[in-house]
Design an enzyme around this catalytic site. Structure first.
Site, PDB file in Angstrom:
ATOM      1  CG  ASP A  14      37.332 -10.975  -9.587  1.00 21.59           C
ATOM      2  OD1 ASP A  14      36.215 -10.423  -9.541  1.00 21.59           O
ATOM      3  OD2 ASP A  14      37.591 -12.021  -8.974  1.00 21.59           O
ATOM      4  CE  LYS A  36      32.683 -13.445  -7.874  1.00 20.79           C
ATOM      5  NZ  LYS A  36      32.821 -12.123  -7.249  1.00 20.79           N
ATOM      6  CG  ASP A  63      29.704 -11.149  -5.787  1.00 21.83           C
ATOM      7  OD1 ASP A  63      28.847 -11.075  -4.879  1.00 21.83           O
ATOM      8  OD2 ASP A  63      30.899 -11.409  -5.563  1.00 21.83           O
ATOM      9  CE  LYS A  65      30.655 -10.209  -1.572  1.00 18.81           C
ATOM     10  NZ  LYS A  65      31.232 -10.282  -2.931  1.00 18.81           N
ATOM     11  CG  ASP A  68      20.324   1.265   0.334  1.00 13.61           C
ATOM     12  OD1 ASP A  68      19.592   1.834   1.166  1.00 13.61           O
ATOM     13  OD2 ASP A  68      21.086   1.870  -0.422  1.00 13.61           O
ATOM     14  CB  THR A 123      36.548 -14.448   4.382  1.00 10.02           C
ATOM     15  OG1 THR A 123      36.551 -13.810   3.112  1.00 10.02           O
ATOM     16  CG2 THR A 123      35.768 -15.735   4.303  1.00 10.02           C
ATOM     17  NE  ARG A 215      42.971 -13.743  -6.561  1.00 10.89           N
ATOM     18  CZ  ARG A 215      43.113 -13.404  -5.301  1.00 10.89           C
ATOM     19  NH1 ARG A 215      44.115 -12.618  -4.947  1.00 10.89           N
ATOM     20  NH2 ARG A 215      42.273 -13.841  -4.391  1.00 10.89           N
TER      21      ARG A 215
HETATM   22  O1  C5P Z   1      40.709 -15.024  -7.378  1.00  6.05           O
HETATM   23  P1  C5P Z   1      39.848 -15.878  -6.484  1.00  6.05           P
HETATM   24  O2  C5P Z   1      39.598 -17.279  -7.018  1.00  6.05           O
HETATM   25  O3  C5P Z   1      40.328 -15.858  -5.060  1.00  6.05           O
HETATM   26  O4  C5P Z   1      38.449 -15.134  -6.570  1.00  6.05           O
HETATM   27  C1  C5P Z   1      37.374 -15.499  -5.849  1.00  6.05           C
HETATM   28  C2  C5P Z   1      36.199 -14.585  -6.109  1.00  6.05           C
HETATM   29  O5  C5P Z   1      35.275 -14.810  -5.065  1.00  6.05           O
HETATM   30  C3  C5P Z   1      36.516 -13.090  -6.084  1.00  6.05           C
HETATM   31  O6  C5P Z   1      35.653 -12.438  -7.013  1.00  6.05           O
HETATM   32  C4  C5P Z   1      36.192 -12.655  -4.688  1.00  6.05           C
HETATM   33  O7  C5P Z   1      35.699 -11.340  -4.604  1.00  6.05           O
HETATM   34  C5  C5P Z   1      35.086 -13.640  -4.299  1.00  6.05           C
HETATM   35  N1  C5P Z   1      35.034 -13.930  -2.860  1.00  6.05           N
HETATM   36  C6  C5P Z   1      36.101 -14.418  -2.139  1.00  6.05           C
HETATM   37  N2  C5P Z   1      36.014 -14.686  -0.805  1.00  6.05           N
HETATM   38  C7  C5P Z   1      34.869 -14.492  -0.202  1.00  6.05           C
HETATM   39  C8  C5P Z   1      33.764 -14.032  -0.889  1.00  6.05           C
HETATM   40  C9  C5P Z   1      33.888 -13.755  -2.235  1.00  6.05           C
HETATM   41  O8  C5P Z   1      37.157 -14.642  -2.665  1.00  6.05           O
HETATM   42  N3  C5P Z   1      34.795 -14.795   1.069  1.00  6.05           N
END
Ligand code: C5P
Length: 242
Positions: A14, A36, A63, A65, A68, A123, A215
């Site tokens: 990210d 990812k 990823d 998502k 369409d 979420t 993160r």
């Molecule tokens: O930084 P973190 O560990 O929270 O990142 C989780 C990854 O999973 C991010 O790329 C985020 O977009 C993805 N994600 C998420 N929660 C979800 C679905 C996907 O954090 N419900």
């Protein structure tokens, strides 16, 4: 096939540029084999980042998502097949026909990849959204399970879900139906904006097939040490369930 602890870890790139993503990949070296690529990096860097990762023999979870009409989604899936993407996401709310068209695109090329994962309810949405906008009078969990079942009947390989939902999904869709779980934090760590989070140990004990971690690794001062700590917890979880 027996999997090592590190095979369960997917690191989420990210970051806003290819250069920054390569800093992460180079730092982690052989510790991490699966990355990812999400909307931000793909929108900025395009397929180049996927090509670079593949040249370095890394697996890629694209990823995007997708959501369409079936024909358009199938076209995007064909592009992902050509890029040798390993995992690809699409929205289950795009409907059965969209998911089926996407999966058929993979089967038609007799390709084993990408494995298609459905995204159920984001979420960031709540039950009020389900009721007010979609007119669905179900609990979140029931709706997630229904969408996972539809994804399975369309032929998808699995879903993305929180680690708390894994056992329910496996009960309803079978143990081979893959569940990839974000929202992973080491015990006692910073939770960032994740409302629901799970430790790597609990995610593995609950049956997660892949832990998607952003993160806690990429923003860490010592990325390798953080990845090692997560892999160690995965190993402990695997031992617990052996
Ligand atoms: O930084 P973190 O560990 O929270 O990142 C989780 C990854 O999973 C991010 O790329 C985020 O977009 C993805 N994600 C998420 N929660 C979800 C679905 C996907 O954090 N419900």
């Amino acid at each position: 096939m027996k999997r090592d602890a590190k095979d369960f870890l997917i690191v989420s790139l990210d970051v806003p540029s290819i250069e920054e993503s390569l800093v992460v990949v180079e730092n982690l070296g052989s510790l991490v084999d699966f990355y990812k690529v999400g909307l931000e990096l793909f929108t900025r860097g395009g397929p180049t980042i996927v090509e670079i990762l593949k040249k370095r023999e890394k697996k890629v979870f694209l990823d995007l998502k997708l959501h369409d009409i079936p024909n358009t989604v199938a076209g995007a899936v064909n592009a992902a097949i050509d890029m040798e993407v390993d995992l690809l996401t699409l929205h289950t709310l795009g409907g059965f026909e969209m998911m089926e068209a996407a999966q058929k695109a993979v089967w038609k090329k007799k390709s084993e990849k990408p494995i298609m994962l459905g995204v159920t309810i984001l979420t960031s949405l709540d039950e009020a959204f389900l009721e007010d906008v979609l007119g669905i009078e179900k609990t979140f969990n029931d709706e997630i399970l229904d969408l996972a079942s539809i994804a399975k009947s369309a032929g998808l390989g699995g879903v993305v879900a929180s680690a708390e939902e894994v056992s329910l999904i496996k009960e309803c869709c079978g143990k081979d139906f893959i569940v990839a779980t974000p929202g992973i934090r080491l015990t006692g760590a910073k939770k960032d904006d994740q409302k629901r989070f799970t430790t790597p140990f609990d995610a593995i004990v609950n049956g997660s097939d892949y832990l998607v971690v952003g993160r806690p690794i990429i923003k860490s001062e010592n990325m390798r040490a953080s990845a090692e700590a997560i892999i160690k917890e995965i190993k402990d979880g695997l031992q617990e369930t052996a």
